[in-house]
Design an enzyme around this catalytic site. Structure first.
Site, PDB file in Angstrom:
ATOM      1  N   LYS A 124      27.081  43.761  34.507  1.00 36.53           N
ATOM      2  CA  LYS A 124      27.710  44.809  35.306  1.00 36.53           C
ATOM      3  C   LYS A 124      28.135  45.993  34.449  1.00 36.53           C
ATOM      4  O   LYS A 124      27.896  47.152  34.792  1.00 36.53           O
ATOM      5  CB  LYS A 124      28.934  44.262  36.053  1.00 36.53           C
ATOM      6  N   ASP A 171      30.239  45.163  41.584  1.00 39.51           N
ATOM      7  CA  ASP A 171      31.598  44.719  41.264  1.00 39.51           C
ATOM      8  C   ASP A 171      32.162  44.002  42.474  1.00 39.51           C
ATOM      9  O   ASP A 171      31.452  43.744  43.453  1.00 39.51           O
ATOM     10  CB  ASP A 171      32.475  45.906  40.829  1.00 39.51           C
TER      11      ASP A 171
END
Length: 212
Positions: free
Chosen positions: A121, A139
């Site tokens: 991420k 997220d």
């Protein structure tokens, strides 16, 4: 509603209420974004900005960070979660940026992932923000909204969520939609007490359907 029609509805509403969302982490230098995104894990962007506002002034260069002791870094970021692990990661990021990458943030995922604290991420955020690469960082907000809107299954992993979103949207839409998903989840479709009644997507929302 067919998924193709659902996509049109979602994009239209996002463009209506979130026409120009941006990354809310504050940074002035490329490496500051890497640090800020790493620090943001399990912590709000607001809290990270409060910490980095002081941190980046105290250590204005990578060399300044490199000279600082681990304990110093810990003391400067102890207001955020997992600060001990994040201090170690910060030191490793700084060391590798200086010694492995000639003070420059690398523009490929393999190199980014070689730094401690930089997972998929974080790497995706860096690549999409700094280099406009077609990544779709997932997220907690993107993940939650994707499930509620039925774009993924509740059982899907974060990795599967990213894979499905990449297929559902065009590459040139990734950056805008990534931010729209985040802002929608952060300010509208919140984890607790989402603003369902004012939302034009409630009729396609699985969360809202459970409330009926």
């Amino acid at each position: 509603m067919e998924k193709s029609n659902k996509i049109v509805v979602i994009k239209s509403y996002f463009n209506e209420i979130l026409p120009n969302p941006k990354c809310e982490l504050n940074y002035n230098k490329d490496y500051e974004l890497v640090i800020a995104v790493m620090l943001s894990a399990q912590t709000t962007d607001k809290k990270v900005n409060e910490v980095t506002d002081v941190l980046f002034k105290k250590y204005p260069t990578l060399d300044d960070f490199n000279k600082a002791s681990l304990k110093e870094i810990e003391n400067n970021i102890k207001e955020i979660g997992l600060y001990k692990n994040k201090a170690i990661a910060l030191k490793d990021i700084v060391y590798k940026l200086i010694n492995n990458f000639n003070y420059k943030v690398p523009n490929n995922k393999e190199d980014l992932l070689s730094m401690r604290g930089v997972g998929n991420k974080v790497a995706n955020v860096v690549l999409i923000e700094l280099f406009d690469m077609p990544e779709f960082p997932v997220d907690t907000h993107v993940y939650r909204v994707s499930k509620r809107l039925g774009l993924i299954k509740n059982s899907d992993s974060v990795e599967k969520c990213e894979e499905k979103l990449r297929k559902l949207f065009k590459k040139d839409e990734y950056k805008l939609l990534h931010h729209q998903f985040i802002h929608f989840g952060r300010y509208h479709c919140k984890a607790i007490k989402p603003n369902c009644e004012a939302c034009k997507l409630k009729e396609i929302c699985k969360e809202y359907a459970l409330k009926k």
